[in-house]
Design a protein around this motif. Sequence first.
Motif, PDB file in Angstrom:
ATOM      1  N   ARG A 217      11.358  33.033  19.541  1.00  0.00           N
ATOM      2  CA  ARG A 217      12.084  33.190  20.804  1.00  0.00           C
ATOM      3  C   ARG A 217      13.405  32.411  20.768  1.00  0.00           C
ATOM      4  O   ARG A 217      14.440  32.905  21.236  1.00  0.00           O
ATOM      5  CB  ARG A 217      11.216  32.726  21.975  1.00  0.00           C
ATOM      6  N   HIS A 221      17.228  33.796  21.100  1.00  0.00           N
ATOM      7  CA  HIS A 221      18.172  33.296  22.105  1.00  0.00           C
ATOM      8  C   HIS A 221      19.555  33.090  21.478  1.00  0.00           C
ATOM      9  O   HIS A 221      20.583  33.395  22.111  1.00  0.00           O
ATOM     10  CB  HIS A 221      17.662  31.980  22.700  1.00  0.00           C
ATOM     11  N   GLU A 222      19.599  32.626  20.257  1.00  0.00           N
ATOM     12  CA  GLU A 222      20.882  32.442  19.589  1.00  0.00           C
ATOM     13  C   GLU A 222      21.564  33.784  19.327  1.00  0.00           C
ATOM     14  O   GLU A 222      22.795  33.884  19.371  1.00  0.00           O
ATOM     15  CB  GLU A 222      20.679  31.672  18.280  1.00  0.00           C
ATOM     16  N   GLU A 225      23.395  34.850  22.484  1.00  0.00           N
ATOM     17  CA  GLU A 225      24.668  34.152  22.659  1.00  0.00           C
ATOM     18  C   GLU A 225      25.759  34.770  21.794  1.00  0.00           C
ATOM     19  O   GLU A 225      26.899  34.956  22.243  1.00  0.00           O
ATOM     20  CB  GLU A 225      24.497  32.673  22.324  1.00  0.00           C
ATOM     21  N   GLU A 236      18.695  37.912  28.044  1.00  0.00           N
ATOM     22  CA  GLU A 236      17.423  37.241  27.792  1.00  0.00           C
ATOM     23  C   GLU A 236      16.246  38.200  27.974  1.00  0.00           C
ATOM     24  O   GLU A 236      15.220  38.070  27.307  1.00  0.00           O
ATOM     25  CB  GLU A 236      17.267  36.037  28.725  1.00  0.00           C
ATOM     26  N   ILE A 239      14.786  39.781  24.902  1.00  0.00           N
ATOM     27  CA  ILE A 239      13.875  39.005  24.062  1.00  0.00           C
ATOM     28  C   ILE A 239      12.429  39.374  24.386  1.00  0.00           C
ATOM     29  O   ILE A 239      11.622  39.648  23.492  1.00  0.00           O
ATOM     30  CB  ILE A 239      14.107  37.493  24.259  1.00  0.00           C
TER      31      ILE A 239
END
Length: 304
Positions: A217, A221-222, A225, A236, A239
Amino acid sequence: MGGKTVSIIGLGALGILYGQHLSHALGKDRVKVIVSKERKARYEREGVTLNGEACDFTYVLETDRGNPSDLVIVCTKSLTLESGMNSMKYQVGPETAILSLINGITSENILGARFGQEKVIPTVAIGMDATREGQNVLSKVKGWLQIGADVPEKLDRLNRVKEIFDEAGFPYVVEKDIMLKIWEKFIMNVGVNQVVMVHETTYEGIQTGGAYHEQARAAMHEVVEVAQAEGIPLEETHIQNAFDIIDTVDPQGMPSMRQDGLAKRKTEVALFAGTILEKAKQYDLETPVNKALYQRIKEMEKTF
């Protein structure tokens, strides 16, 4: 040979899985598996199977200068894309559509630079659990292809691909924003493939929560970005969407990167964490999870 023709480039797990479906549905005379002389002899000698069922493919030599195919599906690894393009060059004509099932976010541009961007229909292979063991592929879930036109000029070619898939009863969905879908698959590859590889587990290791799940996870998240810095509307929520898909596959299955690790083959880490690290540097972003995954996988590769 009547009807539109399809060429398969790369007889790995996906090449066998989808090649078998198309050969059964369209007839083996309309589906060509493009191979070198050496691979043709080996496949015909040793055989290729899907869930234990023999695949009766039509093997065509890469040197064959016959009629180009209406559709070319590229199923190679990213590391062998260059040789794959050399193999397929005689299968590509002015009206040919090219689909790439290669992981990552770069193969479409590479194929387009070689054969013409207008021929490449952006594609994502999603939801399958195919695992190759020697010359046999095991699969319980076939998954589907997401396809779309990233520019209006490709709509006619996209419709020709749809016609072939509809005739074959092939699982696909046309996506309005196909570039977002490519990044949605990429986020899954970066999180799932790499974490399963590093911890030498199966899909079960990240389906059940816990430390591996959380590391995947964080890696995803990276990606969010970086994608947003690129102008891609990844969020998000994507994900969790990725985990929802992973939860549907065989817990004992493994992504392609883990299969490469078990076979002591070089992995596609440069395609996943490597791409994120390169783009993060461009946008002055910190991506420590992907940096750690990249370094660990490169260390593992040194033992191959």
